[in-house]
Design a protein around this motif. Structure first.
Motif, PDB file in Angstrom:
ATOM      1  N   SER A  50       0.856  -1.190   0.000  1.00  0.00           N
ATOM      2  CA  SER A  50       0.000   0.000   0.000  1.00  0.00           C
ATOM      3  C   SER A  50       0.890   1.238   0.000  1.00  0.00           C
ATOM      4  O   SER A  50       2.088   1.169   0.301  1.00  0.00           O
ATOM      5  CB  SER A  50      -0.903   0.006   1.238  1.00  0.00           C
ATOM      6  OG  SER A  50      -0.130   0.241   2.404  1.00  0.00           O
ATOM      7  N   ARG A  51       0.287   2.376  -0.294  1.00  0.00           N
ATOM      8  CA  ARG A  51       1.049   3.630  -0.260  1.00  0.00           C
ATOM      9  C   ARG A  51       1.497   3.953   1.161  1.00  0.00           C
ATOM     10  O   ARG A  51       2.571   4.513   1.364  1.00  0.00           O
ATOM     11  CB  ARG A  51       0.221   4.768  -0.840  1.00  0.00           C
ATOM     12  CG  ARG A  51       0.054   4.627  -2.335  1.00  0.00           C
ATOM     13  CD  ARG A  51      -0.702   5.762  -2.936  1.00  0.00           C
ATOM     14  NE  ARG A  51      -0.903   5.524  -4.366  1.00  0.00           N
ATOM     15  CZ  ARG A  51      -1.417   6.394  -5.175  1.00  0.00           C
ATOM     16  NH1 ARG A  51      -1.805   7.574  -4.733  1.00  0.00           N
ATOM     17  NH2 ARG A  51      -1.572   6.101  -6.451  1.00  0.00           N
ATOM     18  N   LYS A  52       0.698   3.572   2.154  1.00  0.00           N
ATOM     19  CA  LYS A  52       1.088   3.790   3.549  1.00  0.00           C
ATOM     20  C   LYS A  52       2.352   2.991   3.885  1.00  0.00           C
ATOM     21  O   LYS A  52       3.257   3.499   4.536  1.00  0.00           O
ATOM     22  CB  LYS A  52      -0.056   3.402   4.492  1.00  0.00           C
ATOM     23  CG  LYS A  52       0.255   3.652   5.958  1.00  0.00           C
ATOM     24  CD  LYS A  52      -0.916   3.262   6.842  1.00  0.00           C
ATOM     25  CE  LYS A  52      -0.732   3.539   8.304  1.00  0.00           C
ATOM     26  NZ  LYS A  52       0.592   3.576   8.844  1.00  0.00           N
ATOM     27  N   GLU A  53       2.419   1.754   3.419  1.00  0.00           N
ATOM     28  CA  GLU A  53       3.619   0.948   3.655  1.00  0.00           C
ATOM     29  C   GLU A  53       4.826   1.559   2.950  1.00  0.00           C
ATOM     30  O   GLU A  53       5.937   1.538   3.487  1.00  0.00           O
ATOM     31  CB  GLU A  53       3.403  -0.492   3.194  1.00  0.00           C
ATOM     32  CG  GLU A  53       2.515  -1.271   4.118  1.00  0.00           C
ATOM     33  CD  GLU A  53       2.314  -2.714   3.660  1.00  0.00           C
ATOM     34  OE1 GLU A  53       3.124  -3.224   2.864  1.00  0.00           O
ATOM     35  OE2 GLU A  53       1.331  -3.311   4.125  1.00  0.00           O
ATOM     36  N   PRO A  58       3.051  -0.505  -4.627  1.00  0.00           N
ATOM     37  CA  PRO A  58       1.676  -1.003  -4.738  1.00  0.00           C
ATOM     38  C   PRO A  58       1.016  -0.784  -6.093  1.00  0.00           C
ATOM     39  O   PRO A  58       0.100  -1.521  -6.456  1.00  0.00           O
ATOM     40  CB  PRO A  58       0.925  -0.236  -3.652  1.00  0.00           C
ATOM     41  CG  PRO A  58       1.748   0.965  -3.364  1.00  0.00           C
ATOM     42  CD  PRO A  58       3.166   0.576  -3.650  1.00  0.00           C
ATOM     43  N   THR A  66       3.480   7.420  -7.198  1.00  0.00           N
ATOM     44  CA  THR A  66       3.995   6.286  -6.421  1.00  0.00           C
ATOM     45  C   THR A  66       5.384   5.899  -6.910  1.00  0.00           C
ATOM     46  O   THR A  66       6.302   5.677  -6.113  1.00  0.00           O
ATOM     47  CB  THR A  66       3.039   5.078  -6.533  1.00  0.00           C
ATOM     48  OG1 THR A  66       1.729   5.466  -6.111  1.00  0.00           O
ATOM     49  CG2 THR A  66       3.521   3.917  -5.679  1.00  0.00           C
TER      50      THR A  66
END
Length: 129
Positions: free
Chosen positions: A59-62, A83, A89
């Motif tokens: 994910s973008r959070k990761e 992701p 990204t």
């Protein structure tokens, strides 16, 4: 030399990645880190000099979590799996200066080939040091 893998949870992308890496590099040990804190602690160990690290950001959070420890990754040879292929990204991912960048929708055959070449180069260089 263990190959470090950061992936917060087992998912389809991780399973595909492991299948191709284990097929091509069955004798290599994989050391998993499931949290950014565990990976950070390992990277801070003074006697440990990581050589190759596969970072799977599902994910973008990761991806942002990984970017938060970028100073600990400066000496590592990084393979980054992001992701998605959104230009923002990809741009964020490239700030880590990975040796190779892929995305979670890949079949990871290219990742395994890159890992194989990186290991071969490291083994060759260590014999000539």
């Amino acid at each position: 030399m263990p190959l470090l893998v950061y992936s917060t949870k087992t998912n389809d992308a991780e399973e595909r990645l492991l299948r191709v890496i284990e097929l091509l590099l069955p004798e290599k040990k994989l050391k998993f880190y499931r949290s950014i804190d565990d990976l950070s602690a390992r990277l801070r160990q003074p006697v440990f000099n990581p050589r190759i690290i596969i970072l799977l950001a599902a994910s973008r959070k990761e991806l942002e979590n990984i970017l938060s420890i970028r100073e600990l990754l400066e000496d590592a040879k990084i393979i980054l799996i992001v992701p998605d292929t959104d230009p923002a990204t990809l741009a964020r991912g490239h700030t880590l200066r990975p040796r190779f960048l892929s995305d979670c929708n890949s079949d990871f055959v290219d990742v395994a080939a890159v890992v194989g070449q990186m290991i071969k180069n490291l083994e060759h260089n260590s014999r000539h040091d």
